[in-house]
Design an enzyme around this catalytic site. Structure first.
Site: not given
Length: 745
Positions: A98, A264
């Site tokens: 992020h 993920h």
């Protein structure tokens, strides 16, 4: 203090007045042109001081000691924020991702290059919920290494080490990201007044592209809404959003899928309970929280009770191990739509096998189902993404390589050329997105050669305007946001730059033809194997032109020039990647391709900020370039002089002349003006908003008055040369820092 005073009783006055300063000028005049972005991150707000060179400090860092400390931290679970599965790796990956993921190619802003996740708005974005804890976990490491290790580098390094510690492949790491110490004022995040989840709607309407330069689909997101567009669980529509937003971050389909699947493979989402029990974000939290936000009243508020995105569960049954289980779960199961305990829409595999259940994040004996988000299922539903996913599943080595490269690109995309990377793990391979240029492989021109070349350039038939305009066009593509563009590489002679409208292709081709002949003659005749690159010659031509223009105005000055640029090849140039650098507006050349929704003077401020210019530097450059005749198309707008081609302060003198009255040429358009003599009513000048702002804006007028004064001739020339040199050297990362920034000794 008087009880009637708002200082003693804030409730007596509206919030806008609850300040020792009262209302700001911007409160009174919302449309006032702000120059603030030109002076952010200045020395007064930076505790490191002007002399601190982070690159030099980083070179003294015990790099591998930092890595050892980070490896140890991964499994050192803290009671105030315990690690899922006993491993902080997934948490640090999200933090690093992020940090880097705000980058967008449109203007090069965002990204991990400054440690901006520590400040508003990013530190309080909904998509960054609870990452304040990740940074606090890193504080002991930052504290230990101090000035040698920036937060910006540490956050990305922690993500890299996290992947390594869980068995994932990494491509390398380059340090050199210097920290900022205040929020960024130059980044446009959008105009919405609500965050995602608080009323903000998707920016993609009916599949149409959304506003440049934005990349995230909703305010407060890094990429896309994991629940689907506007929370609608539509994987096909989500695939469209993913493709669009990742493309704006410089990623193709394969990179997008590799990056997402690799990320993920690890960790979980957190939505253990009612999201209404979450407290304010860091910027809105109570002072006693000491910069932490999102305090939860749901049971313990941490561990198994954590609420972050509202989604709940891991993607794979092995959430702290690198393997191919993400593709197994994505492609080999059917999914049903369910709600998380927090009410978020997510997908659960139908009838999962016992071996495909995951351990509880804080109770490993408990088995829990995995999940997929709507955005994950897009990779299974979209035909093009699915082909890539199936290929990766069947070729683990291809996936590992694609992931490692995509992660490296994500984390380094905003660092500019590889020459800026520091540390022992910088990959040797040149990558096309780094805009590589060849190394210098010949002796450089010396002082006598440079003097001779200047004379030949001035005797070549090219005008001062030709020489200066071409040098400016070559160098002014530089963006300090992601350190792309600039004169090094001479890419102005290559597609797409040679064909840009702003560069006037026919004129440019003529000038480059002359310069190439001068280069060929020098290379053939210079002794000792010396050569001059076209990149250097273009800049030297600008120097020669400015020196002549100054001499003709009565000022003898030498424009600093440092050879050492080289010429990039077409094979080293990704044409599509460079298209985003095309100026749609360049106030320095009085060029505007299309009308924007913002005034053209704001576009000048924006470009000046990308070039790293201060307000005085911007001012003196505009004034000098106008009288040198570099306007696009030979326009006379703003050329307030009767002796064009001479480096005079005439632009400022005539702009501030109260004998001239200005009015719009066309009442329906506010971008072109005519100046007439107040006495005779004869037309004297024409100008654009970019010209007149230097007389209308009070700050810029104050600067213009300095340069319009009778005693300002010499100051004007010296300041122009210094600002010019700063732009010419903006991408010369091989030069000493003071020389590159054109600082006075």
């Amino acid at each position: 203090m008087d009880d009637a005073s708002p200082l003693s009783n804030p409730a007596k006055e509206p919030a806008a007045l609850r300040s020792l300063l009262g209302r700001t000028n911007r409160d009174w005049w919302p449309n006032q042109l702000s120059l603030d972005i030109l002076h952010q991150h200045g020395r007064h707000g930076n505790p490191m001081g002007d002399d601190f060179d982070y690159a030099e400090a980083f070179k003294t860092l015990d790099y591998f000691a930092v890595k050892r400390d980070l490896h140890a931290l991964m499994t050192d679970s803290q009671p105030w924020w315990p690690a899922d599965y006993g491993h902080y790796g997934p948490f640090f990956i999200r933090m690093a991702w992020h940090s880097a993921g705000t980058y967008r190619t449109g203007d090069g802003r965002g990204g991990a290059n400054s440690g901006n996740q520590r400040f508003a708005p990013l530190n309080s974005w909904p998509d960054n919920a609870n990452l304040d804890k990740a940074r606090r976990l890193l504080w002991p490491v930052k504290k230990k290494y101090g000035a040698k290790l920036s937060w910006a580098d540490l956050m990305i390094m922690a993500g890299n080490v996290a992947f390594e510690s869980m068995g994932a492949p990494v491509f390398g790491f380059g340090g050199g990201r210097a920290d900022i110490f205040e929020p960024e004022k130059d980044v446009y995040w959008g105009t919405e007044e609500q965050w995602v989840g608080k009323g903000a709607k998707t920016r993609i309407v009916e599949g149409k592209a959304f506003e440049d330069p934005l990349a995230a689909v909703q305010m407060g997101l890094i990429y896309v809404n994991p629940e689907g567009p506007d929370g609608s669980p539509d994987p096909w529509a989500s695939a469209r959003d993913i493709r669009m937003t990742f493309a704006r971050m410089g990623m193709n389909d394969e990179e997008t899928l590799a990056l997402t699947a690799g990320g993920h493979t690890f960790g979980k989402c957190h939505g253990a309970g009612d999201a209404a029990k979450i407290g304010a974000e860091p910027e809105g939290a109570d002072i006693a929280q000491q910069g932490l936000g999102w305090t939860s009243s749901h049971e313990s508020g941490m561990g198994d009770h954590t609420i972050t995105s509202g989604l709940e569960g891991p993607w794979t049954p092995t959430p702290i191990k690198w393997d191919m289980s993400y593709f197994h779960m994505l492609l080999d199961y059917k999914y049903e739509l369910v709600r998380s305990p927090a009410g978020a829409k997510q997908w659960q595999p139908v009838n999962p096998k016992p071996e495909d259940l995951a351990p509880g994040a804080h109770s490993p004996d408990r088995r829990v189902p995995t999940m997929m988000t709507t955005a994950d299922l897009a990779f299974a539903m979209d035909p093009e993404y699915r082909k890539i996913a199936e290929r990766f599943r069947d070729n683990p080595d291809q996936f590992a390589d694609a992931f490692a490269r995509a992660w490296f690109k994500l984390c380094h995309r905003d660092m500019g050329p590889k020459s800026r990377y520091l540390g022992p793990e910088v990959p040797a391979e040149d990558l096309i997105w780094q805009d590589p240029i060849p190394p210098v492989d010949h002796p450089l021109a010396e002082a006598a050669d440079i003097a001779s070349l200047k004379a030949k350039l001035l005797d070549s038939g090219l005008s001062v305007a030709d020489l200066v305009r071409t040098a400016w066009a070559s160098a002014a593509t530089y963006r300090g946001s992601d350190h792309r563009g600039g004169a090094n590489g001479a890419r102005i002679r290559l597609a797409p730059q040679k064909d840009w409208e702003v560069n006037e292709p026919e004129k440019l081709a003529r000038v480059l033809g002359v310069l190439e002949k001068v280069k060929a003659d020098f290379d053939a005749s210079a002794g000792g194997g010396k050569k001059i690159s076209l990149a250097d010659l273009i800049v030297l031509g600008g120097c020669a032109g400015i020196e002549k223009a100054a001499r003709d105005a009565g000022h003898a000055i030498e424009v600093p020039f440092a050879p050492g640029r080289t010429d990039a090849s077409p094979e080293q140039t990704d044409v599509e990647s460079f298209e985003v650098l095309e100026p749609k507006a360049d106030g320095f050349r009085n060029y505007l391709q299309v009308r924007f929704s913002v005034p053209t003077e704001e576009l000048l401020i924006d470009r000046s900020q990308l070039l790293g210019l201060s307000a005085p530097e911007m001012t003196v450059l505009v004034g000098g370039l106008r009288v040198l005749g570099v306007n696009h198309g030979g326009s006379k707008n703003g050329v307030f002089t009767d002796r064009p081609g001479q480096l005079t302060n005439d632009f400022f003198v005539n702009l501030l002349d109260m004998g001239t009255a200005w009015k719009q040429v066309d009442d329906k358009a506010d971008d072109l003006f005519v100046g007439t003599c107040r006495r005779t009513h004869e037309e004297k000048w024409t100008a654009t908003r970019t010209d007149l702002v230097f007389g209308s804006n009070s700050q810029l007028r104050a600067l213009s008055e300095v340069y319009a004064s009778d005693d300002a001739g010499e100051r004007f020339v010296k300041d122009f040369v210094r600002a010019w040199t700063k732009v010419m050297n903006a991408d010369r990362f091989d030069l000493p820092r003071a020389q590159r920034l054109a600082r006075a000794a």
